[in-house]
Design an enzyme around this catalytic site. Structure first.
Site, short mmCIF file in Angstrom:
data_model
loop_
_atom_site.label_atom_id
_atom_site.label_comp_id
_atom_site.label_asym_id
_atom_site.label_seq_id
_atom_site.Cartn_x
_atom_site.Cartn_y
_atom_site.Cartn_z
CD1 TRP A 64 -21.53 -37.40 59.96
CD2 TRP A 64 -19.62 -37.88 61.03
NE1 TRP A 64 -21.82 -37.48 61.30
CE2 TRP A 64 -20.66 -37.76 61.99
CE3 TRP A 64 -18.33 -38.18 61.48
CZ2 TRP A 64 -20.44 -37.92 63.35
CZ3 TRP A 64 -18.12 -38.34 62.85
CH2 TRP A 64 -19.17 -38.21 63.77
CG ASP A 113 -28.06 -39.60 65.32
OD1 ASP A 113 -26.88 -39.76 65.64
OD2 ASP A 113 -28.75 -38.65 65.71
CD GLN A 169 -29.06 -36.48 61.35
OE1 GLN A 169 -28.56 -35.48 61.82
NE2 GLN A 169 -30.13 -36.44 60.57
CD1 TRP A 224 -22.88 -34.73 62.84
CD2 TRP A 224 -22.37 -32.68 63.55
NE1 TRP A 224 -24.06 -34.07 63.10
CE2 TRP A 224 -23.77 -32.81 63.55
CE3 TRP A 224 -21.82 -31.46 63.95
CZ2 TRP A 224 -24.62 -31.80 63.94
CZ3 TRP A 224 -22.67 -30.43 64.33
CH2 TRP A 224 -24.05 -30.61 64.33
CD1 TRP A 276 -29.32 -31.35 62.27
CD2 TRP A 276 -29.33 -31.22 64.51
NE1 TRP A 276 -28.29 -30.53 62.65
CE2 TRP A 276 -28.26 -30.42 64.01
CE3 TRP A 276 -29.52 -31.28 65.89
CZ2 TRP A 276 -27.40 -29.72 64.86
CZ3 TRP A 276 -28.67 -30.58 66.73
CH2 TRP A 276 -27.62 -29.81 66.22
CB SER A 277 -32.13 -37.57 64.60
OG SER A 277 -30.85 -37.98 64.23
N1 DQQ Z 1 -27.51 -36.30 66.30
C1 DQQ Z 1 -27.84 -36.26 67.69
C2 DQQ Z 1 -29.28 -35.87 67.66
C3 DQQ Z 1 -29.34 -34.89 66.55
C4 DQQ Z 1 -28.41 -35.48 65.56
C5 DQQ Z 1 -27.58 -37.58 68.38
C6 DQQ Z 1 -27.64 -34.46 64.75
O1 DQQ Z 1 -29.73 -35.32 68.87
O2 DQQ Z 1 -30.65 -34.73 66.03
O3 DQQ Z 1 -26.40 -38.17 67.94
O4 DQQ Z 1 -26.80 -35.08 63.82
#
Ligand code: DQQ
Length: 592
Positions: A49, A52, A68, A76, A112-113
């Protein structure tokens, strides 16, 4: 004796490595036959997977893309990590080991992002969201271990993490505090960064933090910007654009003599679309004010009217351009993603800049795509008579780049748009026959099967405006219709659409479409509107895919020019080059 023994081990190790590599290659080619939806030139990891794009940058001449990534499967997972790949040309990508995984109390439940900022001394730093031991969203920093390594293969997290934690100011909740942007430096020597958030009552916020040293951050009492009833703002992006020309502007730049505007982009979780406004950044008060006519909500223009989310830009100081990446999710059910072993693409990297009018952004595939171009077909001044469909022969239609410009002579024959037709996506989704336009639909049918059982059409319709106060007499609708893209009805085959702000009586109506097996990325009106679709044909696969230009309207349309190219495959994260895929045999041999 010992000597012989060692050389035996050496030999078996070599043999084992060779076999391992061979097996991986065999698997890769075997996979190719069974993987009709893997792409030839759109970025994707070898498997699993991806969502972002994170922290894109250029460092010492090498482009970096983090993303990500779930190393455990094709769906996910909260324990997501920062995947990493590098490139010399934004086309061919070498996989690198993940930059970091959950490891400290401040990110133990997921990395995370976030974004990269290049400090004035040239050193890149990453700010990213960690899900901490209490499952709160906090902001962390990571820095390269060895800045003389242009591939930046090792990253180290600060023991001072987290640097920012939700503190209740502005009603910020630990579940809604994420995705730091690239930071920018003020004249006062303080860094600024925004974090996406929202309050309990759905006010979306770009929370502003300031710091002198990049470690000690203080939350400003006022957010940079907010808008009521918009819900959580994910992955904000805030950057300057030049008022004239298509060059990019460095994120911390002040411009000269008011020659820049600012763009704020937010990804709205409630619609899963990316919306932007153009406006001014008031540096005295540290607030952003959108220009008249722009509101930072679902009425704002979108970077893409199809599948495209959580996008992020970066400034390429070598080619003086700003480049946009966006996550293009699958449209297939999760069970199919698990079966194929992967999920998620990145859009083709796009150059992004401000249109002359100052009212919209333009996007265009980066010029490096031309290095992939192979066989070319050209048409000039062909008439698309009423009801015709002409095949574009001679290129690999499943992996192609197509540019076409249309001329519609008898514009006055367009029908007046119905007053109730205000939602372009709805008009595009209606049955062809029930939408009277006169001019159109005309455009391209891509990934079409021989018997037209499957095809995706990307097309225009032109209407006369029913609003005499409008500057333009005509409305140009652009649609990407997936309803017949596949015989498999389990996929999401929703149709997308948008109005293209051009005047067809003065401007050429152009369409550029990048076709890559399961993705169709279209740029209408010179990049004023982008629509990206995911499609999963069952017959129109590989050599069996066909490309047509068509006109189903009641007036003929001229193709002023059409150029179509076969595109070669880029080398993208090929499994056999992956440093993080272990071959068990050789691994156990090395250990024994
Ligand atoms: N994906 C979201 C973000 C987060 C991340 C947006 C987690 O808000 O940080 O697709 O995978």
């Amino acid at each position: 004796m010992a000597k012989v023994h060692r050389s035996n081990i050496g030999l078996s190790l070599l043999l084992s490595l060779f076999l391992c590599n061979f097996i991986i290659r065999l698997e890769a080619s075997h996979q190719d036959l069974n993987q009709p939806y893997r792409t030839g030139y759109h970025f994707q990891p070898p498997s699993n997977w991806m969502n972002d794009p994170n922290g894109p940058m250029i460092y010492k001449g090498i482009y970096h893309l983090f993303y990500q990534y779930n190393p455990y499967g094709a769906v996910w997972d909260v324990r997501i990590v920062w995947g990493h790949s590098t490139s010399l040309d934004l086309i061919n990508w070498t996989p690198q080991p993940p930059a970091f995984n959950p490891s400290q109390p401040s990110d133990i439940n997921g990395c995370w992002s976030g974004s990269v900022t290049i400090l004035p001394n040239g050193k890149p730093v990453i700010l990213y969201t960690g899900i901490d031991k209490n499952k709160s969203q906090v902001q962390n920093i990571a820095v390269p271990v060895n800045i003389s390594d242009p591939y930046l293969r090792e990253w180290s997290k600060s023991s001072r993490n987290p640097l920012m934690a939700p503190n209740g100011v502005n009603g910020i909740n630990p579940d809604r505090f994420r995705d730091p942007t690239t930071a920018w430096l003020g004249r006062d020597g303080e860094w600024r960064v925004i974090i996406g958030s929202s309050t309990e009552d759905r006010r979306g916020l770009a929370v502003l933090y300031k710091s002198r040293d990049f470690f000690n951050w203080t939350q400003s009492t006022k957010p940079l910007h907010y808008e009521d009833l918009t819900g959580m703002w994910e992955c904000p992006d805030f950057f300057p654009v030049a008022i004239t020309g298509s060059n990019g502007v460095e994120t911390s730049s002040f411009g000269e003599n008011n020659d820049i505007k600012h763009v704020l982009k937010v990804s709205l979780i409630e619609t899963l679309h990316d919306y932007y406004t153009i406006g001014s950044y008031d540096r005295e008060n540290d607030v952003y004010v959108p220009d008249l006519g722009f509101v930072q909500n679902g009425s704002a223009p979108r970077l893409d009217y199809g599948k495209f989310y959580a996008s992020k830009t970066f400034y390429d100081d070598v080619k003086k351009r700003r480049i946009l990446w966006g996550w293009v999710n699958e449209s297939s059910p999760a069970k199919d993603d698990i079966k194929k072993g992967w999920s998620g693409l990145q859009s083709f990297p796009r150059k992004i800049w401000l249109e002359e009018s100052g009212k919209q952004l333009l996007q265009w595939p980066i010029e490096e795509i031309e290095t992939l171009r192979g066989r070319q077909v050209n048409w000039h001044n062909k008439v698309l008579k009423v009801g015709t469909k002409l095949q574009v022969h001679g290129i690999t239609a499943a992996q192609a780049d197509v540019e076409v410009s249309f001329k519609v002579k008898e514009l006055e024959k367009a029908d007046v748009i119905e007053p109730s037709w205000t939602d372009p996506e709805k008009i595009c989704s209606q049955d062809n026959l029930s939408v009277k336009s006169g001019l159109g639909p005309f455009g391209l049918m891509v990934l079409a099967s021989s018997g037209m059982e499957e095809y995706t059409s990307v097309y225009f319709r032109i209407f006369k405006s029913n609003d005499t106060n409008k500057n333009t007499k005509y409305l140009v609708l652009m649609c990407s219709d997936q309803s017949r893209s596949s015989l498999n009805d389990e996929n999401d085959k929703r149709t997308f659409g948008a109005f293209v702000a051009i005047d067809p009586s003065h401007q050429t109506l152009s369409l550029r479409t990048l076709i890559d097996h399961s993705i169709v990325e279209s740029y209408g009106g010179g990049g004023r509107v982008c629509i990206t679709s995911r499609v999963y044909p069952t017959l129109a696969i590989g050599e069996n895919a066909k490309l047509f230009a068509f006109n189903k309207g009641t007036q003929s349309v001229d193709v002023l020019s059409l150029s179509a190219w076969s595109l070669k495959s880029a080398l993208i994260n090929d499994e056999s080059m992956s440093p993080f895929i272990e071959c068990e045999d050789s691994h156990s041999l090395i250990q024994s």
